[in-house]
Design a protein around this motif. Structure first.
Motif, PDB file in Angstrom:
ATOM      1  N   ILE A   1      17.370   9.569   8.509  1.00 48.07           N
ATOM      2  CA  ILE A   1      17.117   8.213   8.030  1.00 48.07           C
ATOM      3  C   ILE A   1      15.900   8.280   7.123  1.00 48.07           C
ATOM      4  CG2 ILE A   1      16.583   5.828   8.675  1.00 48.07           C
ATOM      5  CD1 ILE A   1      19.270   6.621   9.709  1.00 48.07           C
ATOM      6  N   GLN A   2      15.942   7.570   5.997  1.00 45.11           N
ATOM      7  CA  GLN A   2      14.839   7.657   5.045  1.00 45.11           C
ATOM      8  C   GLN A   2      14.242   6.293   4.700  1.00 45.11           C
ATOM      9  OE1 GLN A   2      16.051   9.102   1.216  1.00 45.11           O
ATOM     10  NE2 GLN A   2      17.856   7.789   1.084  1.00 45.11           N
ATOM     11  N   TYR A   3      14.496   5.285   5.528  1.00 45.09           N
ATOM     12  CA  TYR A   3      13.993   3.950   5.234  1.00 45.09           C
ATOM     13  C   TYR A   3      12.640   3.665   5.882  1.00 45.09           C
ATOM     14  CZ  TYR A   3      18.839   3.432   3.810  1.00 45.09           C
ATOM     15  OH  TYR A   3      20.063   3.612   3.212  1.00 45.09           O
ATOM     16  N   GLN A   4      12.177   4.547   6.788  1.00 40.51           N
ATOM     17  CA  GLN A   4      10.907   4.327   7.456  1.00 40.51           C
ATOM     18  C   GLN A   4       9.743   4.541   6.488  1.00 40.51           C
ATOM     19  OE1 GLN A   4      13.160   6.797   8.248  1.00 40.51           O
ATOM     20  NE2 GLN A   4      13.167   7.192  10.452  1.00 40.51           N
TER      21      GLN A   4
ATOM     22  N   PHE B   1      -0.997  10.289   0.366  1.00 42.09           N
ATOM     23  CA  PHE B   1      -0.242   9.077   0.071  1.00 42.09           C
ATOM     24  C   PHE B   1      -0.874   7.867   0.747  1.00 42.09           C
ATOM     25  CE2 PHE B   1       3.073  12.250  -0.573  1.00 42.09           C
ATOM     26  CZ  PHE B   1       3.846  11.727  -1.597  1.00 42.09           C
ATOM     27  N   TYR B   2      -0.620   6.691   0.181  1.00 45.35           N
ATOM     28  CA  TYR B   2      -0.809   5.473   0.963  1.00 45.35           C
ATOM     29  C   TYR B   2       0.282   5.476   2.026  1.00 45.35           C
ATOM     30  CZ  TYR B   2      -4.194   3.598  -2.351  1.00 45.35           C
ATOM     31  OH  TYR B   2      -5.308   3.400  -3.108  1.00 45.35           O
TER      32      TYR B   2
ATOM     33  N   TYR C   1       7.531   4.511   1.550  1.00 45.13           N
ATOM     34  CA  TYR C   1       8.783   4.752   2.261  1.00 45.13           C
ATOM     35  C   TYR C   1       9.236   6.201   2.054  1.00 45.13           C
ATOM     36  CZ  TYR C   1       8.824  -0.312   2.642  1.00 45.13           C
ATOM     37  OH  TYR C   1       8.473  -1.612   2.918  1.00 45.13           O
ATOM     38  N   LEU C   2       9.907   6.737   3.053  1.00 44.20           N
ATOM     39  CA  LEU C   2      10.318   8.137   2.979  1.00 44.20           C
ATOM     40  C   LEU C   2      11.228   8.401   1.783  1.00 44.20           C
ATOM     41  CD1 LEU C   2      10.964   9.056   6.723  1.00 44.20           C
ATOM     42  CD2 LEU C   2       8.832   9.141   5.417  1.00 44.20           C
TER      43      LEU C   2
ATOM     44  N   LEU D   1       0.861  -1.182   0.000  1.00 50.17           N
ATOM     45  CA  LEU D   1       0.000   0.000   0.000  1.00 50.17           C
ATOM     46  C   LEU D   1       0.898   1.232   0.000  1.00 50.17           C
ATOM     47  CD1 LEU D   1      -2.832  -1.100   2.447  1.00 50.17           C
ATOM     48  CD2 LEU D   1      -3.073  -0.591   0.021  1.00 50.17           C
ATOM     49  N   ARG D   2       1.460   1.528  -1.167  1.00 51.45           N
ATOM     50  CA  ARG D   2       2.425   2.612  -1.321  1.00 51.45           C
ATOM     51  C   ARG D   2       2.073   3.462  -2.527  1.00 51.45           C
ATOM     52  NH1 ARG D   2       6.673  -1.310  -2.322  1.00 51.45           N
ATOM     53  NH2 ARG D   2       7.922   0.372  -3.251  1.00 51.45           N
ATOM     54  N   GLY D   3       2.539   4.702  -2.478  1.00 52.22           N
ATOM     55  CA  GLY D   3       2.404   5.575  -3.628  1.00 52.22           C
ATOM     56  C   GLY D   3       1.496   6.763  -3.389  1.00 52.22           C
ATOM     57  N   LEU D   4       1.507   7.649  -4.354  1.00 52.34           N
ATOM     58  CA  LEU D   4       0.729   8.883  -4.296  1.00 52.34           C
ATOM     59  C   LEU D   4      -0.715   8.627  -4.706  1.00 52.34           C
ATOM     60  CD1 LEU D   4       0.932  12.040  -3.952  1.00 52.34           C
ATOM     61  CD2 LEU D   4       1.283  12.114  -6.430  1.00 52.34           C
TER      62      LEU D   4
END
Length: 439
Positions: free
Chosen positions: A116-119, A90-91, A95-96, A75-78
Motif C-alpha cells: 500500500i502506498q497511500y500512507q 523529507f517532511y 505520502y509514500l 508538510l510534504r516534500g524533499l
C-alpha cells in the motif's frame, strides 16, 4: 486516499475501512513546523488531546482523534539529499506514492516498500509498517534521524543511536511527539524482476525457508480452504522501466480483475457467507502466471479498492510452517466463512521497544475480512492461536493490547512509557485507546 477538502471543523473523521470514526471539534492543517509547535503549545495550555491522523489507513484506533485532529498534508516534500551518505530528508507528511518519483530524480530509491502506498512517511514509520524480505526491515528501520515536536511544543532532532530515545522513537505511535521531518537511509535506484504464480501449498511450505533466502522479496497469499497459494517473488536487477503500453495493460488487469471481480465475489460472500470457502477456492484457481520488470516503486504497491478490516501478527520465522499448517487444517474443516486470502510476509529482526519483531527474524501473517462481514469470531480465533506462536499484533492493525498484557508482549513497554512521559508530560497525545495501554 486522504482529501484535504474534507478537512474541516465539525466533520466526521473515519479511517479507510470505516471501522473507527470520531467527531473531533478541531481540525488543523499547519503549513510550517513553527505552526505545529504553536498548536501543540495551545493544547498543552488547554489540556486537550491532539492526534496526527496520517492517511487514516490503520485498522486500529492508533490514529483516531478525540478532541483535535491534525494533518501533515501541507508538510510534504524533499528537504535534502546526501547522495554520498545515501540519505534523504523529507517532511514527514509526504505520502509514500510521492517518495519514489522524488528519489528517482536523484538516482535513488527506498530500500523496501509495502503493498500500500497511500500512507504518509510519518504514519508508516510510527506504526512499524513493513514490506517483505527476510533481510529487510520496516520503514522504521530506515530512519537515521527524527525531527519531532514534543508534547511541550518544542521542535527537536534526534540522531539514531544506542540510546533510550532512539529505541522509543523506532515505533513511537505518535506518543513521543509529532514527527514532522525524517532522514531515511536510501539506496541507488533499482528495478525488480517480479513473478507471480499459483503453486501447491504443501510444496511451498516444505521449501519456505529456502525460498525466502533465495529471493529479495517473497509474499504468499494463502486462499482459505484451498490447497493452492499465490507466490510472489522479486529479485533486484539494474534499473529498467517497463514499456508504457504493457504497464497500462497490467494496471487495467489489476483494477478490472483483481479489484472489480473480487469486489463482486466479496459482495456475494457478504450476501451468503456459506459461499466464502467455495469462492476462495475459485479465486485460487484463477491465479495465473505473471512476470514483469520495472522500477522498484512501480512494482511494490498494488491497488486496493475492495475494503476490508485486518489483523496482522508477527511470529518468529522458524515457527511459520507450524503456524500456517494449523491455519490450513482449520480451514480444511471450514470453521470460518472467509474468502479473503491470508497474506504472509517476512522481515528482518529489528530493535525498538515496541517493534513486533523484538530483534527476531519474523513472519507476518495478515488476516482480512470483507467490510460488512462479521470478523469477531475469526479474529478472536487468530488472537488465541497466535499466543501459541509468541505472536505480536501490528500496531496499525486490529489488536487487543491493553495495560494488563502489554508487558507480556513488550518487556520494555515501561521503558517506552518513561520516554513518553518525559517528552509528553501533559499527555496531550494520549487518547483513550492509549490510556488503556500505557499507565
Amino acid at each position: 486516499m486522504f482529501s484535504i477538502k474534507k478537512w474541516r471543523n465539525g466533520a466526521k473523521w473515519t479511517n479507510w475501512s470505516g471501522n473507527y470514526l470520531s467527531y473531533p471539534s478541531q481540525f488543523y492543517a499547519p503549513q510550517s513546523i513553527e505552526e505545529v509547535c504553536t498548536i501543540v503549545q495551545e493544547h498543552t495550555f488547554s489540556k486537550r488531546t491532539i492526534r496526527v491522523t496520517g492517511a487514516a489507513h490503520s485498522f486500529s484506533p492508533v490514529a483516531m482523534p478525540e478532541q483535535s485532529a491534525l494533518t501533515l498534508h501541507n508538510l510534504r516534500g524533499l528537504i535534502h539529499v546526501d547522495k554520498a551518505a545515501q540519505t534523504a530528508t523529507f517532511y514527514a507528511g509526504t505520502y509514500l506514492h510521492e517518495v519514489g518519483p522524488i528519489l528517482a530524480e536523484y538516482g535513488l530509491a527506498l530500500i523496501n516498500m509495502g503493498d500500500i502506498q497511500y500512507q504518509t512517511l510519518a504514519g508508516a514509520i510510527s506504526t512499524g509498517t513493513h514490506g517483505t524480505g527476510i533481510t529487510l526491515g520496516s520503514f522504521s528501520s530506515m530512519v537515521k534521524r527524527w525531527g519531532i515536536v514534543t508534547g511541550e511544543g518544542e521542535y527537536i532532532e534526534h540522531e539514531r543511536g544506542p540510546d533510550a530515545l532512539s529505541e522509543a522513537l523506532h515505533v513511537s505511535l505518535g506518543l513521543i511527539g509529532i514527527l514532522v521531518t525524517v532522514t531515511i537511509h536510501v539506496m541507488p535506484m533499482y528495478s525488480l524482476q517480479y513473478t507471480s504464480e499459483r503453486s501447491d501449498f504443501q510444496t511451498e511450505v516444505n521449501h519456505f525457508q529456502q525460498t525466502i533466502r533465495e529471493n529479495r522479496n517473497v509474499e504468499w497469499f494463502y486462499f482459505p480452504g484451498s490447497d493452492q497459494i499465490q507466490v510472489k517473488k522479486m529479485k533486484q536487477v539494474e534499473p529498467i522501466a517497463q514499456p508504457k503500453f504493457q504497464k497500462m495493460v497490467d494496471r487495467t488487469k489489476l483494477q478490472v480483475v483483481e479489484n472489480g471481480a473480487f469486489f463482486v465475489a466479496s459482495e456475494i460472500c457478504k450476501w451468503k457467507p456459506s459461499l466464502s470457502i467455495p469462492i476462495s477456492k475459485l479465486c485460487a484457481v484463477a491465479v495465473g502466471r505473471e512476470q514483469r520488470t520495472d522500477i522498484s516503486y512501480e512494482v511494490y504497491p498494488s491497488p486496493r479498492s475492495v475494503k476490508f478490516v485486518e489483523t496482522e501478527y508477527a511470529i518468529p520465522v522458524d515457527q511459520f510452517e507450524a503456524c500456517i499448517e494449523e491455519v490450513n487444517s482449520v480451514f480444511a474443516r471450514q470453521q470460518f466463512d472467509v474468502h479473503f486470502p491470508i497474506e504472509c510476509r517476512t522481515t528482518a529482526g529489528e530493535t525498538g521497544y515496541l517493534s513486533p519483531t523484538q530483534e527476531v527474524e519474523s513472519a507476518f501473517l495478515a488476516f482480512h475480512m470483507y467490510k460488512g462481514m462479521d470478523e469477531s469470531s475469526y479474529f478472536a480465533w487468530v488472537h488465541d492461536m497466535m499466543r501459541k506462536y509468541n505472536g505480536r499484533p501490528h500496531w496499525g492493525k486490529m489488536n487487543k493490547y491493553h495495560r494488563d498484557n502489554i508487558e507480556s508482549y513488550y518487556p520494555n513497554a515501561e521503558k517506552f512509557n518513561e520516554q513518553r512521559r518525559m517528552y509528553d508530560p501533559h499527555d496531550i497525545f494520549l487518547t483513550s485507546y492509549f490510556r488503556n495501554i500505557f499507565k
